[in-house]
Design a protein around this motif. Structure first.
Motif: not given
Ligand code: AKB
Length: 312
Positions: A73-74, A112-113, A137, A164-166, A177-179, A273
């Motif tokens: 992930l990010s 992903s967003i 990512y 997908l969002p968080g 992930g960031t979320t 984002w």
């Molecule tokens: C992330 O935060 O990297 C994931 C995503 C938004 O794809 N949850």
């Protein structure tokens, strides 16, 4: 039979359960790089960068559908850019190649967003255009979406995808992930701990409750092929909130809950984002409709986690 890659992760564990319920426990093969307690009746160790092993499993289990969830992930991706690119792209290309060679009926690929980027300075991320990600990512997801479209057009692979969002759920924790803060905050709240938030207080990101995400994936995969008019990836939206707003939502239930802000590098990713994304095409093409808003999600998350922590 259905094969899930990365099945031990936050989404994989819940999706495996949902697919077992829909198709039968003997119709789902979960795979991951390590064993997991929720693995189920059929499980195999699989590193999807190994395309030969993937092909062997597809043949051995007569696989007809692949849900390809394995990915870095990010936030974690920024610490290991080249391995992230190699893993995210290499695994997707192996899945698409195996699907095209073996006549797999359907492939699911989560985008992903993170495909959006700060140069575009967006409040509302559009379905098309404006894809200038700043994370490895995000770059891998933009390229991945284009490869999905390519395999659909050139080799007829019925690949379907959502951005997908968080995703927020009370089961397996997300990682890298960031979320992720939006899941961790609920765990701190029910444990009565002060939450250290690595995202700044007004930074909004698109988010979704796990049950809505499951409905979206199952609905997309169950839709007639003619209704899937976008083969890169569909935006799907539900809610969007900042740390300040989720904190306020939790405080309505747990008034003593405390939070301190300590933004780090993930705040910069969040700022790149959009606050919200336009999901009108998913609504038009295959009837996407979310059910949970922030307060409804807060209620179920706090209820479910309180029970889990009581049991522990
Ligand atoms: C992330 O935060 O990297 C994931 C995503 C938004 O794809 N949850």
């Amino acid at each position: 039979m259905i094969l899930i890659t990365g099945a031990g992760g936050q989404i994989g564990t819940v999706l495996a359960k949902a697919l077992r319920k829909k198709h039968g426990a003997d119709q789902v093969l979960t795979t991951d790089i390590r064993h997991n307690d929720l693995a189920g009746q059929f499980f195999e160790i699989l590193d999807v960068t190994d395309g030969v092993r993937l092909l062997e499993l597809v043949k051995e289990y007569n696989i007809t559908q692949i849900y390809h969830l394995a990915s870095i992930l990010s936030a974690k991706g920024e610490k290991h850019p080249i391995p992230t690119w190699e893993i995210n792209m290499g695994t997707l290309l192996n899945v698409l190649e195996v699907a095209s060679k073996t006549g797999i009926e359907k492939v699911f690929y989560p985008s992903s967003i993170a495909i959006y980027g700060s140069e575009t300075n967006l409040t509302l991320g559009p379905q098309f255009g404006a894809q200038l990600p700043t994370t490895v990512y995000g770059i891998s997801k933009v390229a991945g979406e284009l490869w999905c479209d390519y395999y659909f057009k050139h080799f007829g692979v019925d690949v379907r995808s959502v951005r997908l969002p968080g995703i927020i759920g009370s089961g397996t924790l997300p990682g890298g992930g960031t979320t992720d803060y939006a899941v961790e905050i609920y765990h701190s709240a029910v444990q009565g701990k002060v939450f250290e938030c690595y995202i700044s207080e007004d930074e909004k990101m698109p988010m979704m409750y796990m049950k809505d995400a499951m409905r979206a994936i199952l609905q997309l995969m169950g839709a007639p092929s003619k209704d899937i008019k976008i083969r890169q990836s569909y935006n799907i939206a539900s809610m969007s909130f900042s740390p300040k707003e989720i904190y306020a939502s939790i405080k309505k239930v747990l008034p003593d809950f405390e939070l301190v802000y300590k933004p780090d590098f993930r705040d910069r990713i969040a700022k790149s984002w959009p606050d919200e994304i336009d999901d009108s095409r998913a609504r038009e093409d295959w009837g996407w409709q979310p059910k949970y808003d922030l307060d409804a999600m807060t209620k179920v998350m706090l209820d479910s986690l309180s029970k889990q922590y009581l049991i522990k």
